[in-house]
Scaffold this motif. Structure first.
Motif, mmCIF file in Angstrom:
data_model
loop_
_atom_site.group_PDB
_atom_site.id
_atom_site.type_symbol
_atom_site.label_atom_id
_atom_site.label_comp_id
_atom_site.label_asym_id
_atom_site.label_seq_id
_atom_site.Cartn_x
_atom_site.Cartn_y
_atom_site.Cartn_z
ATOM 1 N N GLY A 121 0.789 -1.221 0.000
ATOM 2 C CA GLY A 121 0.000 0.000 0.000
ATOM 3 C C GLY A 121 0.816 1.262 0.000
ATOM 4 O O GLY A 121 0.331 2.321 0.415
ATOM 5 N N LEU A 122 2.073 1.197 -0.447
ATOM 6 C CA LEU A 122 2.920 2.390 -0.512
ATOM 7 C C LEU A 122 2.754 3.140 -1.821
ATOM 8 O O LEU A 122 2.913 4.362 -1.871
ATOM 9 N N THR A 123 2.492 2.431 -2.905
ATOM 10 C CA THR A 123 2.311 3.049 -4.225
ATOM 11 C C THR A 123 1.127 2.381 -4.916
ATOM 12 O O THR A 123 0.749 1.255 -4.595
ATOM 13 N N SER A 124 0.588 3.071 -5.900
ATOM 14 C CA SER A 124 -0.525 2.528 -6.673
ATOM 15 C C SER A 124 -0.002 1.763 -7.874
ATOM 16 O O SER A 124 1.085 2.067 -8.402
ATOM 17 N N ASN A 125 -0.768 0.795 -8.311
ATOM 18 C CA ASN A 125 -0.338 -0.002 -9.458
ATOM 19 C C ASN A 125 -0.382 0.798 -10.754
ATOM 20 O O ASN A 125 0.383 0.531 -11.683
ATOM 21 N N VAL A 126 -1.252 1.825 -10.837
ATOM 22 C CA VAL A 126 -1.297 2.671 -12.040
ATOM 23 C C VAL A 126 0.003 3.445 -12.187
ATOM 24 O O VAL A 126 0.609 3.497 -13.264
ATOM 25 N N LEU A 127 0.454 4.059 -11.096
ATOM 26 C CA LEU A 127 1.713 4.809 -11.159
ATOM 27 C C LEU A 127 2.887 3.884 -11.417
ATOM 28 O O LEU A 127 3.840 4.264 -12.118
ATOM 29 N N LEU A 128 2.844 2.687 -10.876
ATOM 30 C CA LEU A 128 3.925 1.730 -11.130
ATOM 31 C C LEU A 128 4.046 1.437 -12.617
ATOM 32 O O LEU A 128 5.161 1.385 -13.167
ATOM 33 N N ILE A 129 2.915 1.287 -13.296
ATOM 34 C CA ILE A 129 2.933 1.044 -14.744
ATOM 35 C C ILE A 129 3.503 2.256 -15.481
ATOM 36 O O ILE A 129 4.337 2.130 -16.390
ATOM 37 N N LEU A 130 3.075 3.471 -15.080
ATOM 38 C CA LEU A 130 3.545 4.688 -15.750
ATOM 39 C C LEU A 130 5.048 4.902 -15.557
ATOM 40 O O LEU A 130 5.758 5.280 -16.496
ATOM 41 N N VAL A 131 5.536 4.661 -14.349
ATOM 42 C CA VAL A 131 6.974 4.836 -14.086
ATOM 43 C C VAL A 131 7.791 3.812 -14.873
ATOM 44 O O VAL A 131 8.861 4.128 -15.415
ATOM 45 N N ALA A 132 7.299 2.575 -14.953
ATOM 46 C CA ALA A 132 8.015 1.548 -15.717
ATOM 47 C C ALA A 132 8.066 1.914 -17.203
ATOM 48 O O ALA A 132 9.105 1.761 -17.859
ATOM 49 N N LEU A 133 6.948 2.416 -17.742
ATOM 50 C CA LEU A 133 6.930 2.834 -19.151
ATOM 51 C C LEU A 133 7.842 4.044 -19.377
ATOM 52 O O LEU A 133 8.498 4.154 -20.412
ATOM 53 N N SER A 134 7.891 4.950 -18.407
ATOM 54 C CA SER A 134 8.789 6.103 -18.526
ATOM 55 C C SER A 134 10.247 5.662 -18.548
ATOM 56 O O SER A 134 11.064 6.204 -19.305
ATOM 57 N N ALA A 135 10.582 4.677 -17.722
ATOM 58 C CA ALA A 135 11.952 4.163 -17.724
ATOM 59 C C ALA A 135 12.290 3.511 -19.057
ATOM 60 O O ALA A 135 13.391 3.702 -19.597
ATOM 61 N N LEU A 136 11.343 2.765 -19.622
ATOM 62 C CA LEU A 136 11.573 2.166 -20.942
ATOM 63 C C LEU A 136 11.741 3.236 -22.005
ATOM 64 O O LEU A 136 12.569 3.105 -22.911
ATOM 65 N N GLY A 137 10.949 4.316 -21.905
ATOM 66 C CA GLY A 137 11.075 5.392 -22.881
ATOM 67 C C GLY A 137 12.434 6.053 -22.853
ATOM 68 O O GLY A 137 12.984 6.426 -23.889
ATOM 69 N N SER A 138 13.031 6.196 -21.661
ATOM 70 C CA SER A 138 14.364 6.811 -21.566
ATOM 71 C C SER A 138 15.449 5.913 -22.143
ATOM 72 O O SER A 138 16.536 6.389 -22.486
ATOM 73 N N PHE A 139 15.188 4.604 -22.251
ATOM 74 C CA PHE A 139 16.180 3.676 -22.810
ATOM 75 C C PHE A 139 16.234 3.729 -24.331
ATOM 76 O O PHE A 139 17.129 3.126 -24.927
ATOM 77 N N THR A 140 15.289 4.401 -24.966
ATOM 78 C CA THR A 140 15.231 4.385 -26.434
ATOM 79 C C THR A 140 16.231 5.329 -27.083
ATOM 80 O O THR A 140 16.413 5.273 -28.302
ATOM 81 N N THR A 141 16.871 6.203 -26.315
ATOM 82 C CA THR A 141 17.832 7.141 -26.909
ATOM 83 C C THR A 141 19.094 6.397 -27.316
ATOM 84 O O THR A 141 19.697 5.692 -26.502
#
Length: 490
Positions: free
Chosen positions: A374-394
């Motif tokens: 109950g520390l974080t929401s699963n929606v934000l977890l998905i968004l943060v993971a996708l953001s990390a993947l997006g930064s790897f595309t450079t």
């Protein structure tokens, strides 16, 4: 002031004759000096064991010292070695010995012959690790400057390819090579690079990143202004476009400039694919980076100030996801963002196999545990993971680091001012990019100043026949790189 007094002290410490130089060097255990007597001739041979190739000494040097040579000039004619150097300067004797030369004196004279016998042991040419591509050449630069020059020269076997070599570093004496093609590269760009490197007053240059940080136009900017690449084919290609390349002995990466913002989202593999596919991939990378920068701040801003913007279909999902979360959205986002950064940093510092395991297992365990606790929401977890993947595309590693940094100021501004804070931050970011230059050339070209022709190889890549001229931003002396085909006459 301490630094300059140190340099002055070092410069004034010079030996006065050959004997003093050899006695000073003999304090080092890997320095060897011995004499050979042949009739009335006494040869003194001096060298560093760790710097020379002993096969050259035993095969090409020592067997020919017994010849009847009364002078060093006669000895040179009898040695089957090229590139011999005469010197009467003790300072030159010392510097060349430290570069892997063998010094020979005859009858304790004040003149020496320097024989190049450097041990060029280096890593073999291997596959690129940072800029790996499925199609195209599979060679990468290594730590040897001579090997790297060979990898480029074999792709550009022309006399116009000029190499300017500069010795940088009071202690390291690092060889730095500046490459350009005469008649194509802008002479102002070349002179700017050579002048900035020549003006450096440093102790050591260990890697090309040292040079990049010291000669770039805006030293306090988080954005890189020189593209760092390990691919010799890319370096050869940009030389043909009129850019300047910097190679450093001991560095498996080369620097190229001037560079533009959009070049950091263009992988060199794009030129090996059909232009439609390459353009599609470039657009994906660019929008992935925008998503990586903006998604988490937008989440924080909407849930903190602008919850009326949430579609009705998503309200129930977000409410269920955040029910029982004790932290506000900003703390929730910072916890996940910092956890991602910790996993990424730990994976980069550990051995390859262990790092991959830590990244995968750690991400799954920490993500699942944080949601269940109950520390974080699963929606934000998905968004943060996708953001990390997006930064790897450079494709360029340095730009990926910059993107990781930018997210945190945007997060804080989103918490304090909502979407207005994100807009203000984006304006500051845009102004900063407008002020940056690379070797005096605009960093946001071709958007500013607007150059329609260079748009053909920016966000999208048009076919080669539509890029008959070199980029305008480089200001090349020869602008044509693809001559039109002449129609045959019957």
């Amino acid at each position: 002031m301490k630094r300059y007094s140190f340099f002055k002290k070092q410069e004034n410490h010079k030996s006065t004759d050959f004997t003093d130089v050899l006695e000073h060097l003999q304090k080092s255990k890997d320095f060897t000096s011995f004499t050979l007597n042949f009739e009335n001739e006494i040869y003194c041979v001096s060298f560093f064991d760790t710097l020379i190739d002993k096969d050259i000494m035993h095969r090409d040097l020592l067997p020919f010292l017994h010849t009847n040579s009364s002078t060093l000039e006669e000895l040179v004619h009898n040695l089957p070695i090229e590139g011999l150097v005469f010197t009467k300067n003790p300072a030159e004797l010392q510097s060349q010995l430290l570069m892997g030369y063998i010094a020979i004196t005859l009858n304790k004279s004040d003149q020496a012959v320097l024989v190049k016998a450097a041990n060029n042991t280096s890593r073999q040419v291997t596959l690129p690790e940072v800029e790996f591509s499925v199609v195209g050449p599979k060679e990468a630069l290594v730590e040897s400057l001579d090997t790297n020059l060979y990898l480029i020269r074999k792709r550009l076997p022309i006399a116009e390819l000029a190499v300017e070599e500069i010795i940088v570093g009071k202690l390291s004496k690092t060889r730095v090579a500046v490459l350009h093609i005469e008649g194509i590269a802008n002479s102002e760009n070349v002179e700017t690079v050579i002048q900035r490197i020549s003006d450096l007053r440093v102790n050591q240059i260990i890697d090309s990143s040292y040079i990049s940080q010291m000669i770039e136009d805006n030293k306090n900017s988080p954005f890189p202004q020189f593209i760092d690449t390990e691919r010799p084919d890319r370096l050869a290609a940009v030389l043909g476009e009129g850019k300047v390349v910097i190679l450093v002995d001991g560095a498996p990466h080369g620097l190229l400039g001037p560079s533009t913002f959009f070049e950091y989202f263009a992988a060199f593999e794009d030129y090996f694919l059909n232009w439609t596919i390459a353009s599609f991939f470039r657009l994906i990378r660019f929008f992935a980076v925008l998503f990586s920068i903006l998604m988490t701040p937008i989440y924080v801003a909407v849930l903190t100030y602008h919850y009326e913007l949430i579609p009705k279909d998503l309200v129930s999902t977000l409410v269920i996801s955040r029910s029982g979360i004790p932290f506000p959205p900003i703390l929730e986002a910072l916890i996940l963002e910092l956890a991602i950064e910790l996993l990424r940093e730990a994976g980069a510092r550990l051995p390859t196999k262990v790092g991959q395991t830590i990244g995968i297992v750690g991400g799954i365990v920490i993500g699942t545990a944080s949601v269940e606790a109950g520390l974080t929401s699963n929606v934000l977890l998905i968004l943060v993971a996708l953001s990390a993947l997006g930064s790897f595309t450079t494709p360029v590693y340095q730009m990926g680091n910059t993107i990781r940094l930018i997210r945190f100021p945007l997060l804080l501004m989103a918490y304090f001012l909502g979407l207005l804070g994100i807009a203000i931050s984006f304006c500051f970011l845009l102004v900063h990019l407008l002020r940056i230059s690379s070797l005096g050339r605009p960093f946001l070209e071709p958007l500013y100043p607007p150059r329609i022709y260079d748009m053909r190889d920016a966000l999208i890549r048009l076919p080669f026949f539509l890029q008959a001229k070199r980029p305008i931003e480089v200001q090349t002396e020869d602008t044509v790189r693809l001559e039109p085909k002449e129609d045959s006459k019957d």
